[in-house]
Enzyme design. Structure first.
Site, PDB file in Angstrom:
ATOM      1  N   THR A   1      -1.470   7.329  28.225  1.00 13.23           N
ATOM      2  CA  THR A   1      -2.812   6.947  28.681  1.00 13.23           C
ATOM      3  C   THR A   1      -2.852   5.557  29.290  1.00 13.23           C
ATOM      4  O   THR A   1      -3.585   5.315  30.258  1.00 13.23           O
ATOM      5  CB  THR A   1      -3.799   7.021  27.498  1.00 13.23           C
ATOM      6  OG1 THR A   1      -3.831   8.358  27.000  1.00 13.23           O
ATOM      7  CG2 THR A   1      -5.201   6.612  27.915  1.00 13.23           C
TER       8      THR A   1
ATOM      9  N   THR B   1      -0.226   7.602  22.906  1.00 18.19           N
ATOM     10  CA  THR B   1      -0.535   7.497  21.474  1.00 18.19           C
ATOM     11  C   THR B   1      -0.277   8.784  20.704  1.00 18.19           C
ATOM     12  O   THR B   1      -0.091   8.731  19.483  1.00 18.19           O
ATOM     13  CB  THR B   1      -2.009   7.093  21.270  1.00 18.19           C
ATOM     14  OG1 THR B   1      -2.866   8.082  21.842  1.00 18.19           O
ATOM     15  CG2 THR B   1      -2.290   5.738  21.895  1.00 18.19           C
TER      16      THR B   1
END
Length: 339
Positions: A19, A98
């Site tokens: 991300t 993540t």
């Protein structure tokens, strides 16, 4: 004669995807082709505050961390070892998605122990190209951490204002900026990683697949056998409490014994805190009698990382059963008990 200023020590910023390197195209988040240039400019600006310079490299190909597999973390580790040597880097920051950051960080802690430079893994909940974003706060935290760490510091995760030990970290929140936690303390007095029994193991063409299964009331022996039929190299059982399993279910004892004869099987607890003690309850003793190794208070991420690391280096099932509950690099805070 003009004096040439000394060259600043280098921080290697190794971008793997995720991300942090995305932007919003109007049709959802996608990788930003201009991210590496932005990352290098921002990282170098931050590093200069601490008397360092930053150089950015990228994993090829970069990945969405949800697509990580058993090859991903060892591949990152190999790349880092090569680049640290070639660049004479003094520190490393890894940017990572993540979703599987805790799994990668745990494996890197084993792979890069003894590297001689500090390594910190970071990422972000929000893409660098959206507002607000935590991308650059986390990047600054990671860079500051590696500039202050000793060369022998264990691999850490920098996220949401905290520096967490990689072998203890787990993702605990899908939305909050403080997405990771490490509730279990870093194990004290680690023994260090054992020597590799076979040099040939270091050049294995493929890495061991370690699968996990979480006991729930509906899980049956046939489910475990089905998972084992996919021929993983090892299995982690996420057990109830202090290492309990539904051993009275039809075929469960025989299934676990059969699987344990084919591959290492390690039991950990589903609880956020505490350790496996297979001597405490009768069902725990039955689990151990079936050949399952108690995994102390390992997190699921550290258990998978440690099993994969030991298997990739050619350790025997007997050695693995001895080493899994042993604190090697801080991953175990308590000693497992087996009858």
């Amino acid at each position: 004669m003009r004096n040439t200023p000394p060259e600043l020590p280098t921080i290697l910023i190794f971008a793997t995807g995720g991300t942090i390197g995305m932007h919003d195209t109007g049709n959802g988040l996608e990788p930003d082709p201009g991210f590496l240039e932005i990352l290098e400019e921002r990282a170098d600006r931050i590093a200069s505050r601490y008397g360092y310079r930053a150089r950015v490299n990228q994993l090829q190909p970069a990945i969405d961390s949800a697509n990580a597999d058993e090859e991903t973390a060892p591949k990152i580790a190999r790349a880092l070892r090569a680049r640290v040597g070639a660049m004479r880097a003094s520190a490393v920051v890894v940017t990572h998605g993540t979703d599987t950051l805790a799994f990668t960080a745990s494996r890197l802690a084993f792979e890069l122990s003894g590297l001689g430079v500090p390594v910190v893994v970071t990422g972000s909940q929000f893409a660098h190209g959206v507002r607000p974003t935590d991308a650059f706060d986390n990047l600054q935290l990671a860079i500051r951490a590696v500039t202050q760490a000793s060369p022998t510091a264990p691999v850490s995760v920098a996220f949401g204002g905290a520096i967490l030990p990689a072998v203890r970290v787990t993702k605990s929140d899908a939305e909050a900026l403080k997405a990771f936690r490490a509730e279990r303390e870093l194990g004290s007095n680690p023994l260090g990683l054992p020597g590799t029994p076979s040099e040939q193991a270091l050049v294995r063409p493929a890495h061991a697949r370690v699968l996990s299964v979480r006991f729930t009331p509906a899980l049956a022996a046939r489910d475990l056998l089905a998972l084992a039929s996919g021929e993983p190299a090892a299995m982690v059982l996420e057990c109830y409490g202090s290492g309990n399993a539904p051993m009275t279910k039809p075929g469960m004892k025989d299934a676990l014994k059969s699987i344990s004869e084919r591959m290492p099987v390690v039991a950990i607890t589903q609880c956020a805190n505490g350790s496996v003690d297979t001597d405490r309850y009768a069902v725990g003793r039955q689990l151990a009698a079936a050949g399952v190794t108690a995994g102390a208070d390992l997190t699921i991420e550290a258990a998978i990382a440690k099993l994969g690391y030991l298997l990739d280096r050619g350790f025997s099932p007997t050695d693995i059963a001895r080493l899994m509950p042993t604190n090697l690099i801080g991953e175990c805070g308590a000693t497992a008990t087996q009858p």
